[in-house]
Scaffold this active site. Structure first.
Site, short mmCIF file in Angstrom:
data_model
loop_
_atom_site.label_atom_id
_atom_site.label_comp_id
_atom_site.label_asym_id
_atom_site.label_seq_id
_atom_site.Cartn_x
_atom_site.Cartn_y
_atom_site.Cartn_z
N GLY A 75 -22.02 -25.77 -20.61
CA GLY A 75 -23.39 -26.48 -20.36
C GLY A 75 -24.46 -25.58 -20.97
N GLY B 154 3.30 -1.43 -2.33
CA GLY B 154 2.07 -0.77 -1.34
C GLY B 154 2.91 -0.06 -0.25
N GLY C 66 -0.36 7.42 -10.54
CA GLY C 66 0.35 6.38 -11.28
C GLY C 66 -0.54 5.45 -12.04
CG ASP D 186 -0.32 0.71 -4.09
OD1 ASP D 186 0.46 -0.05 -4.61
OD2 ASP D 186 0.31 1.98 -3.66
CD GLU E 180 -20.54 -27.09 -24.06
OE1 GLU E 180 -19.68 -27.70 -24.19
OE2 GLU E 180 -20.61 -27.25 -22.79
CG ASN F 279 -23.91 -24.79 -13.65
OD1 ASN F 279 -22.95 -24.80 -12.77
ND2 ASN F 279 -24.01 -25.80 -14.39
P1 ATP Z 1 -0.79 6.95 -6.89
O1 ATP Z 1 -1.92 6.26 -6.01
O2 ATP Z 1 -0.36 6.28 -8.01
O3 ATP Z 1 -0.01 7.87 -5.94
P2 ATP Z 1 -2.74 9.45 -6.84
O4 ATP Z 1 -3.77 9.80 -7.62
O5 ATP Z 1 -2.68 9.42 -5.38
O6 ATP Z 1 -2.10 8.03 -7.51
P3 ATP Z 1 -0.88 11.66 -6.61
O7 ATP Z 1 0.43 12.14 -7.10
O8 ATP Z 1 -1.31 11.92 -5.16
O9 ATP Z 1 -1.45 10.60 -7.07
O10 ATP Z 1 -1.95 12.67 -7.35
C1 ATP Z 1 -1.97 12.97 -8.81
C2 ATP Z 1 -2.03 14.50 -9.12
O11 ATP Z 1 -3.41 14.79 -8.43
C3 ATP Z 1 -1.33 15.53 -8.63
O12 ATP Z 1 -0.16 15.49 -9.26
C4 ATP Z 1 -2.09 16.69 -8.47
O13 ATP Z 1 -2.10 17.08 -9.97
C5 ATP Z 1 -3.42 16.22 -8.06
N1 ATP Z 1 -3.85 16.37 -6.88
C6 ATP Z 1 -3.49 15.61 -5.67
N2 ATP Z 1 -3.68 16.15 -4.61
C7 ATP Z 1 -4.08 17.34 -4.81
C8 ATP Z 1 -4.87 18.33 -4.02
N3 ATP Z 1 -5.02 18.11 -2.85
N4 ATP Z 1 -5.38 19.38 -4.83
C9 ATP Z 1 -5.23 19.73 -6.08
N5 ATP Z 1 -4.70 18.71 -6.83
C10 ATP Z 1 -4.28 17.60 -6.36
#
Ligand code: ATP
Length: 821
Positions: A630, A252, A16, A209, A688, A587
């Site tokens: 300051g 969250g 994300g 989060d 300043e 400060n």
């Molecule tokens: P968010 O907190 O926003 O969900 P995130 O990094 O946890 O972010 P995920 O969708 O879990 O989001 O992971 C992002 C990408 O990381 C996945 O789409 C995948 O490509 C890669 N990834 C996650 N876990 C693995 C894994 N165990 N092995 C290989 N690639 C992974």
């Protein structure tokens, strides 16, 4: 160093999006270039890594030109990297038409200095992010490895959530096998296999989060908290106008940080977070009783017109009850409406929490973390673990990536197993303290009151200029006092007010709306107690103070020192006394953070973003922005870092002609190098009191004169706007946490002094202390020890912990390199 210079590093954003990801990319690219690395970005997260660059669109050796001269690809200098971009390549996604670089079919792109210029102020991620199914497969990762090796890249910085960081670690641990497979398939040469035997990986946590363990904060979480608090502040006024209840759902899934911190910062009445479901069985009773108790308590004690007119309940997206049944905002609304008869509305903030301009903290922290990530990559060996760059209080940290991911997963596992005690124990101490803070300031109960002889009359005073968070700290102290059975006494207008008996008892409801209020509700004054120490002591005695809390800046520190020294003559000062630093100047000696400084930085960043926009509209304008502070250059320096200014002038570093000459040279070179029609506005931040001769007016006139055809200059003085309007959520949350620590300190020392014989009551020097943040720890410093670290004449600490950031501001725009051309 030889191998360092050859390092080719790439950065990607994954999962994300979050505010601050652009600042990470900017810092990794600029930091990498400054360390002599070749820098690349990967578009669309791991998906881009898997797709790589199609041969048809592979533009291998783009040859940049510099002011009419061809610069060869062998030139590793900043200037070469500078002309590798013009800031538009990635921003609009269409490519850089002038150079012929195109993004079509290319996911792994060589970038230069100017490609990431001015990325600070934008939310989300300009290089794109994705969730890649392909990267989860061995075939996908094989393709990713091949694509990296094809471009000669051997180091990767990944900014994303725990999933993305897990992916990074899987990739690294699999790397030797991937190389062997690629070699066996004949896709890479023996030489490539030998050269790329080790993949360097570093993780940065981009997640709104704040759900990662082993770091206090994740990139984007502070901005999301800003968005939530802005919404609640707006809702508060309508809720109070109509005497309504509002239920807010915030993001969250597995982590209640946003809900908790929003609850603390906005002064909510009840919160639901996944780590600690309500204890009540059923929980509906617990919530209704808590809310009802506040309402009836005030009806009985205070005038109806002053009764509580609003109720705010915050529900984390992943909230559930003790048996893991989800708790939904709509259902909470029904309960409040049906059982308490409250006119209740639901607001779901959704994606508005992700978006928007990053707050000051989400510019500074990712910048420092991005630079640290480059260092971690340069220092990585096959034997060292992959690191995650984190943050502990005020310190950038490196922690083993997989340990942090495992701990994060353990929280989710503990919640699934209904083991909430373990889930809470795995959260960082700040989380737990914030929860205690929320409970102490929202739950109205008289069950916790101390025995009569342990209760105190606590005097609370604001000193010096108003600072964001002063009122929030006071509210927390008052509510804590009332819970414990103490009497919180407000001294209005500092020591002047004390001498005029301007003192009154504060009430639970009287401080209800103080969280979001700027300025000082108690009124401040700069008069020190030595205006008439004997009379001050007499007032302490007359009002029978057992403890004193002063919230303020250097004056409060100075006053505490005077009172402690006065103990030799006046027994009334033999009570515990604390100073909670609150000043935009930041400060106060020894502490790295004062309440109000974050609010002030945000006010400065807001102003600078607008000024920069105006300066950019006129293409080639330099703005000299003057700040308060300051004789302390903290706010100017951190503001310059957060606003992406070119340089900063501070009283600590001073100004002279040589410095000004080199800065003029830089600006001339820089504007001459800008791509025609794409010059941007630039900022210089000046405290300043940096120089009595080289004033803001002087510098502006000088730059106007020197700029000639290249650039123009204007000035802007931010003045009192830096005191900020509404305090930032960070200042409010820290105000609560530190204020409660102050109360615990007062209670502890009151007990030790009280137990002495009445005739020989003596307070030790350590009972007059300042609460400070030093690196990763909160520390009490006795005021007598503090004075050794204070520059009393200039009203600041002897050591400016942020001093090196002045150089960093200049490094990040290449002042030294370009003024030498
Ligand atoms: P968010 O907190 O926003 O969900 P995130 O990094 O946890 O972010 P995920 O969708 O879990 O989001 O992971 C992002 C990408 O990381 C996945 O789409 C995948 O490509 C890669 N990834 C996650 N876990 C693995 C894994 N165990 N092995 C290989 N690639 C992974």
């Amino acid at each position: 160093m030889a191998s360092q210079q050859k390092m080719k590093l790439a950065v990607l954003t994954s999962g994300g999006d979050s505010a601050g990801m652009n600042a990470v990319v900017r810092a990794v690219v600029k930091g990498g270039i400054l360390k002599g690395c070749e820098t690349w970005i990967v578009r669309e997260g791991y998906e881009g890594l898997v797709r790589g660059n199609s041969e048809a669109h592979h533009v291998k050796n783009f040859v940049p030109t510099l002011a009419g001269h061809v610069v060869t690809d062998a030139d590793p200098s900043l200037i070469h990297n500078l002309r590798f971009g013009d800031g538009e390549l990635l921003r609009d996604g269409t490519g850089d038409h002038q150079s012929g670089r195109s993004l079509k079919g290319r996911y792994i792109v060589r970038v230069g200095w100017d490609d990431v210029r001015g990325w600070f102020a934008e939310g989300g991620t300009l290089i794109g992010t994705a969730r890649s199914k392909a990267f989860r497969t061995p075939e996908g990762r094989l393709a990713a490895a091949y694509n990296l090796i094809k471009e000669g890249i051997d180091a990767l910085a990944v900014c994303g959530g725990d999933g993305s960081l897990t992916g990074a670690d899987v990739f690294r641990s699999e790397w030797p096998k991937l190389i062997a497979d690629l070699r066996a398939q004949g896709k890479i040469t023996e030489d490539q296999a030998a050269k790329h035997g080790h993949l360097r990986i570093v993780g940065l946590v981009g997640s709104i989060d704040n759900d990662m363990s082993m770091t206090d904060l994740t990139i984007g979480a502070p901005t999301a908290l800003h968005r939530i608090c802005e919404a609640i502040d707006n809702i508060n006024s309508t809720a109070a106008s109509h005497s309504r209840a509002f239920v807010l759902e915030v993001m969250g899934r597995h982590c209640g940080w946003l809900a908790l911190l929003a609850g603390v910062s906005a002064g909510a009445d009840f919160i639901f977070i996944p780590e600690r479901p309500p204890h009540g069985d059923p929980w509906e009773d617990e919530m209704c009783e808590a809310i009802q108790r506040v309402a009836t308590f005030h009806l009985s004690l205070e005038h109806r017109a002053m009764g509580k007119r609003k109720t705010i309940v915050i529900v984390a997206e992943g909230a559930h009850d003790a048996s893991l049944q989800p708790i939904r905002a709509d259902y909470v609304k029904d309960v409040l409406t049906e059982r308490l008869g409250l006119d209740t509305r639901v607001t779901t903030l959704g994606h508005t929490q992700r978006g928007g301009r990053p707050c000051a903290f989400d510019r500074i922290m990712p910048t420092l973390q991005g630079l640290e990530a480059v260092n971690a990559l340069l220092e990585a060996t096959p034997e060292t673990p992959s690191f995650m760059i984190g943050m502990c209080e005020n310190k950038i940290t490196r922690v083993p990536l997989m340990e942090a991911v495992a701990m994060t997963r353990a929280v989710a596992d503990a919640i699934s197993a209904k083991d909430f005690t373990t889930a809470m124990s795995l959260r960082d101490p700040e989380f737990c303290e914030s929860l205690e803070g929320f409970i102490s300031t929202s739950e109205l109960t008289q069950d916790k009151q101390l025995p009569k002889h342990q209760r105190m009359r606590v005097a609370i005073m604001h000193m010096g200029a108003p600072a964001g968070g002063m009122n929030a700290a006071t509210r927390a102290a008052v509510r804590y006092c009332l819970r414990q059975g103490h009497k919180p006494l407000a001294i209005h207008n500092g020591f002047r007010g004390l001498l005029d008996d301007s003192i009154h008892e504060l009430t639970w409801l009287g401080v209800d709306n103080w969280m979001a209020r700027g300025g000082s509700e108690l009124g401040t004054n700069r008069t020190l107690p030595d205006v008439d120490l004997g009379a001050v002591a007499a007032k302490f005695q007359e009002h029978n103070f057992n403890a004193l809390m002063m919230i303020g800046g250097f004056e409060a520190f100075n006053s505490l020192l005077i009172l402690e020294n006065g103990r030799r003559h006046y027994p009334a000062f033999h009570i515990p006394m604390v100073h909670l630093p609150a000043t935009l100047s930041n400060n106060v000696p020894m502490t790295e953070y004062s309440l109000g400084s974050d609010t002030s930085l945000n006010a400065l960043v807001d102003a600078c973003d607008s000024i920069k926009q105006s300066a950019s509209a006129s293409r080639n304008r330099v703005f000299v922005v003057e700040t308060q502070g300051g004789k302390c250059g903290y706010i100017a320096t951190m503001g310059a870092l957060a606003a992406g200014a070119c340089m900063v002038y501070t009283p600590e570093h001073g100004m002279d002609l040589d410095l000004l000459r080199s800065h003029v040279k830089f600006l001339k070179t820089r504007y001459a190098l800008d791509v025609k029609g794409k010059s941007e506005g630039r900022l210089i931040v000046r405290n300043e009191a940096s120089s009595s001769v080289y004033t803001t007016e002087f510098i502006t006139k000088m730059l106007k004169e020197e700029g000639g055809e290249l650039f123009d200059a204007r000035s802007a003085s931010l003045g009192h706007t830096l005191q900020g309007g509404i305090p930032s959520p960070m200042d409010r949350a820290r105000a609560v946490r530190l204020s409660l620590k102050c109360m615990a300190f007062l209670e502890k020392h009151h007990e030790s002094i009280r137990s002495q014989h009445p005739k020989v009551k003596q307070a030790d020097p350590e009972t007059a202390a300042v609460i400070t943040i030093q690196g990763s720890a909160v520390k009490w410093v006795p005021v007598q020890e503090m004075v050794q670290h204070a520059d009393m004449k200039n009203r600041r600490g002897k050591h400016a912990w942020w001093g090196d950031y002045k150089q960093l501001v200049e490094d990040l725009v290449g002042v030294q390199q370009m003024s030498g051309l």
